[in-house]
Design a protein around this motif. Structure first.
Motif: not given
Length: 699
Positions: A158-159, A498, A516-520, A523-524
Motif C-alpha cells: 500500500w502506497l 490502490g 496507488s493511493d500515494q498522496q505525496d 513518492r509517486y
C-alpha cells in the motif's frame, strides 16, 4: 509436425517442443525462432503438470509441490491443435491409471507474440471422489542453469507499489553437488499471494534473465485470489511452476466427485531480449486477452474528487465548484468518490465525514449531503459536458447495515463452521450465491439506469483468505462481465486500497486499474514509472493532484507523473488562479495529443526499473514500427543537472527529432532535451523537476 523432439507446436513468434512418446509426456523446449538449444534440456524436462491429491503426496520429500508422485504417472491419451481468431491452441490429454483422473493441459498463444498461456483442467473419471490439494497451471523445466540466472520480483505494498528487485538465483538455490548425492536440493524460490488482496506484498509476477545472453522469461499468474510460483533446480537446469492456491500455502482444497471438473487459474510466460523485451510481449498479450471496450480506444481524462481533495467528504456545496473547474481543465469524466451514501455526516455546513465504514451496503445517496438530491449534482456533471461516476465498494456489507440482516448467511463468505467472515466491521459477500448477485445487480442497475452513472470506481478495502474465496473471485469476475453485458458503455475502475488487486484476471475484465493511493507527489514517480510492468499504460490510473498552494514547478511535476498513463486528475482546481488552471489545461491538452499512441505502445526503462529512493526516474513508451517514442524523466532532488537517457531502438538512426511536450518551454527554468546519437540528453532545473519528450525518427 514431426521434429527432433517428437512434436512441435507454435508459430512465427514461439515454438514448443514436446516428447509425447515416452512414459511421461514432457515439454522439453520453449523458445523463440532462432534461440539456441540448451545442452541437456531433454533430460531435464519435467512432466507437463504436477497435481497433488489427498493421500498421494510428493515424489521427493520437501516443502515444494514440484516433483509430485502423480505427475510421472500421467499417461498420454491424445493431443489436439487448433487455430482461430489469431490464437493457436493445443490441448494435451493425460490420465492417471490409478485414480482415473483425466488431466487436460491447455496451451494457447497469440499468433506472432512470444507468450505462452496455460491452464490445467481436471476431470474425475473414476468411481470415487478425489481431493485436489494443488495443481500447476504451467510447469516448465529445462530452463538455463541457476548459475547464469537472475530472478526478478516486485514488492507491492500500500502506497509503495511495483518495487522490483533482483538477485542471483543461486542465492536461494545453492549448488549442493548433485553428482555426489544423486538428487537435486530441496531449496527453491517460492512466492505466494493470499486471498482477496492477491497483490498485497508482491505482484503475481516474476522474471528470469540470463546473464550470458540477455534473454528473459517473464510471467504472471492470472488470479484474483491466492496464487503461488516456485522455481528451483532439476538436473542442472532451472524449473518454474506457476499456479493458484495450494493446501499447504493457502489451506485450499477441492473435492471432485465422479464426473466433476475443476480448472486451474491461467498463467502466462513471455519471452524476450532483456526485461524490456519480455515486458513488451507481455503488454501486447494483456491487450489481447482483455474484454473489448470503447474506453480502451478513447482513454478519457477522469477527475476524481478524493485524493488530496475531498477525501471521502463530498457535499453539493463542495462538489459544484469542483465540477465546473474540472470541466474547464479538460476532464471528460467526473467521479464522486467515497462518502456520497453517508447520512451520518457531511452536512452543508461542512461537518465532515461520518461513521459510514461499518454501515455501508445499501448504497443509497445521502439526503444530508445533497439537499437537492445527488441527481442534481450528477446533472451538473452532464451539463458541463462530462460523464458522471461514483465510487462503490460492492463486495462488502457493514455489520451495522440493514443489508447484513436482509441477506441470508449463505450470501456471505463464511469460515468453517458457518461463521460469517468479519473484517474491520464488515462482512464479505459471496458472489457464488444468487442473493448476493441479485443485491449487487439491483444496486448497479439503480445507479446506472436511474441516476445515469457512466463510471464506477470499484474499491475493496478489507482482505480475507477464507475458504471459498477462489470460487467467489471467479464469480466476482463473471458478475463484472455480466454488468458490462447489460451496460456496455459503463467504465469500471479496479481498485483495492490502490494496487492491492492488480492482477491479470481483473485487468482482463475491468477498464482501468488504480496504481496507488500515494498522496505525496514526490513518492509517486517510481510507482508511475514501474506500473506498466503490471498494467498496460492506457489502463494504469495515475493520480495528478495539483494544488493552489503549489509552485508552478510543483504543479508541473505532479501533472507530469500521469501523462504516460491514465490521467486521474484531482486537487482543488476550484481554488486556483487563472494562471494555475492554465497549467493544468496545458498538461491535459498534452495528454490528449498523445493518448492515441498509448493504446499500442510498449514500455521500456532507459535507467532500468526505478528504486524507491532513486533521485532520477525514467519511463519510456515506444509505438510499434516507426511510431513516436515518448520519454518521461523525473528528478526528485538536487539542483540543475544533466543526464543522458539511452534509447536503444533509435540508436544510430539519422534525423532523430526531440520535442519537449511538458512542461511548457516558456516556463521559468524549463528543462531542455536534445538527441545525442545513442539517446536523449536532458537538462532539468531545480528539483523537483519533470520532462516529457516525444522522439521521432525519419520521415
Amino acid at each position: 509436425m514431426a521434429q527432433e523432439y517428437g512434436y512441435r507446436w507454435g508459430h512465427s513468434g514461439l515454438t514448443a517442443d514436446f516428447d509425447l512418446d515416452g512414459d511421461t509426456p514432457r515439454l522439453v523446449r520453449l523458445a523463440r525462432p532462432g534461440d539456441h538449444d540448451l545442452k541437456g534440456a531433454v533430460e531435464a524436462a519435467l512432466p507437463l503438470v504436477d497435481v497433488v491429491l489427498l493421500g498421494d503426496g510428493t515424489g521427493w520429500s520437501g516443502p515444494r509441490f514440484t516433483g509430485t508422485a502423480l505427475g510421472p504417472r500421467l499417461r498420454h491419451r491424445a493431443h489436439h491443435a487448433t487455430y482461430g481468431d489469431g490464437w493457436h491452441h493445443l490441448t494435451v490429454e493425460l490420465q492417471d491409471p490409478a485414480s482415473r483422473l483425466a488431466v487436460f493441459v491447455e496451451y494457447s498463444s497469440p499468433d506472432g507474440v512470444p507468450v505462452l498461456r496455460s491452464r490445467v483442467r481436471l476431470r474425475n473419471d473414476g468411481a470415487a471422489p478425489v481431493t485436489v490439494r494443488s495443481v500447476s497451471s504451467l510447469l516448465l523445466g529445462a530452463l538455463p542453469s541457476p548459475d547464469v540466472l537472475d530472478v526478478h520480483r516486485a514488492r507491492n505494498d500500500w502506497l509503495a507499489e511495483c518495487r522490483w528487485y533482483a538477485e542471483d538465483v543461486r542465492e536461494s538455490v545453492p549448488d549442493l553437488g548433485r553428482e555426489f548425492h544423486g538428487h537435486d536440493g530441496r531449496a527453491g524460490l517460492r512466492l505466494a499471494g493470499r486471498g482477496s488482496w492477491p497483490t498485497d506484498g508482491h505482484l503475481a509476477m516474476g522474471a528470469f534473465t540470463d546473464r550470458t545472453d540477455g534473454r528473459c522469461w517473464a510471467w504472471q499468474i492470472e488470479s484474483a485470489s491466492s496464487w503461488l510460483w516456485e522455481a528451483g533446480e532439476a538436473d542442472h537446469h532451472t524449473y518454474l511452476s506457476l499456479g493458484g492456491p495450494t493446501a499447504d500455502d493457502h489451506q485450499w482444497r477441492h473435492v471432485l466427485g465422479p464426473g466433476e471438473e475443476f480448472a486451474s487459474e491461467f498463467a502466462a510466460l513471455a519471452l524476450g531480449d532483456g526485461f524490456d523485451g519480455a515486458l513488451a510481449a507481455l503488454t501486447s498479450y494483456r491487450r489481447l486477452i482483455r474484454r473489448p471496450h470503447p474506453d480502451h480506444e478513447h482513454l478519457p481524462v477522469v477527475f476524481n474528487d478524493y485524493m488530496n481533495t475531498l477525501m471521502g467528504d463530498p457535499t453539493t456545496r463542495k462538489l459544484l465548484p469542483l465540477i465546473d473547474a474540472a470541466a474547464k481543465a479538460g476532464a471528460e469524466y467526473f467521479c464522486v468518490d467515497a462518502g456520497w451514501y453517508d447520512d451520518e455526516g457531511g452536512e452543508e455546513d461542512g461537518s465532515g465525514a461520518g461513521g459510514w465504514w461499518d454501515s455501508v451496503g445499501g448504497w443509497l445517496p445521502s439526503a444530508r449531503r445533497f439537499p437537492g438530491g445527488l441527481r442534481a449534482v450528477l446533472d451538473r456533471v452532464r451539463e458541463r459536458g462530462m460523464v458522471p461516476g461514483l465510487w462503490l465498494e460492492p463486495e462488502v456489507v457493514g455489520v451495522r447495515s440493514p443489508v447484513a440482516a436482509e441477506l441470508p448467511d449463505a450470501a456471505f463468505l463464511r469460515h468453517e463452521g458457518g461463521t460469517r467472515v468479519t473484517e474491520q466491521g464488515r462482512h464479505q459477500l459471496d458472489l457464488t450465491h444468487p442473493a448476493a448477485r441479485a443485491h449487487l445487480d439491483a444496486t448497479v442497475d439503480r445507479l446506472v439506469g436511474e441516476l445515469g452513472v457512466g463510471y464506477l470506481k470499484l474499491d475493496y478495502n478489507i482482505t480475507t483468505s477464507a475458504p471459498g474465496h477462489l470460487a467467489h473471485s471467479r464469480a466476482w469476475l463473471a458478475w463484472l462481465s455480466s454488468v458490462l453485458d447489460r451496460h456496455p458503455g459503463l467504465v469500471l475502475e479496479n481498485c483495492a486500497s490502490g494496487g492491492l488487486r492488480m492482477d491479470g484476471a481483473s485487468l482482463a475484465v475491468t477498464q482501468l486499474q488504480s496504481t496507488s493511493d500515494q498522496q505525496d507527489p514526490l513518492r509517486y514517480p517510481p510507482i508511475a514509472a514501474a506500473a506498466p510492468t503490471a498494467v498496460p499504460p492506457e489502463q494504469g490510473a495515475v493520480w495528478a493532484y495539483p494544488q493552489p498552494d503549489f509552485t508552478d514547478a510543483e504543479i508541473a511535476f505532479t501533472l507530469g507523473s500521469a501523462l504516460l498513463g491514465r490521467v486521474h486528475l484531482s486537487g482543488h482546481l476550484d481554488r486556483m488562479t487563472l494562471s494555475q488552471l492554465g497549467l493544468v489545461q496545458e498538461a491535459v491538452a498534452v495528454y490528449k495529443s498523445l493518448r492515441g499512441d498509448l493504446r499500442t505502445s510498449v514500455p521500456f526503462w532507459p535507467l532500468g526499473l526505478p528504486g524507491w529512493t532513486d533521485e532520477w526516474v525514467a519511463l519510456g513508451l515506444r509505438a510499434p514500427v516507426a511510431g513516436a517514442t515518448y520519454l518521461t524523466v523525473w528528478r526528485r532532488g538536487g539542483g540543475v543537472a544533466e543526464l543522458l537517457l539511452p534509447v536503444p531502438h533509435l540508436a544510430g538512426l539519422g534525423d532523430v527529432r526531440v520535442e519537449v511536450l511538458h512542461p511548457s518551454t516558456a516556463a521559468p527554468g524549463a528543462g531542455r532535451a536534445e538527441w545525442r546519437g545513442e539517446g536523449v540528453r536532458v537538462r532539468l532545473g531545480e528539483a523537483p523537476a519533470v520532462l516529457l519528450v516525444r522522439i521521432t525518427a525519419g520521415g
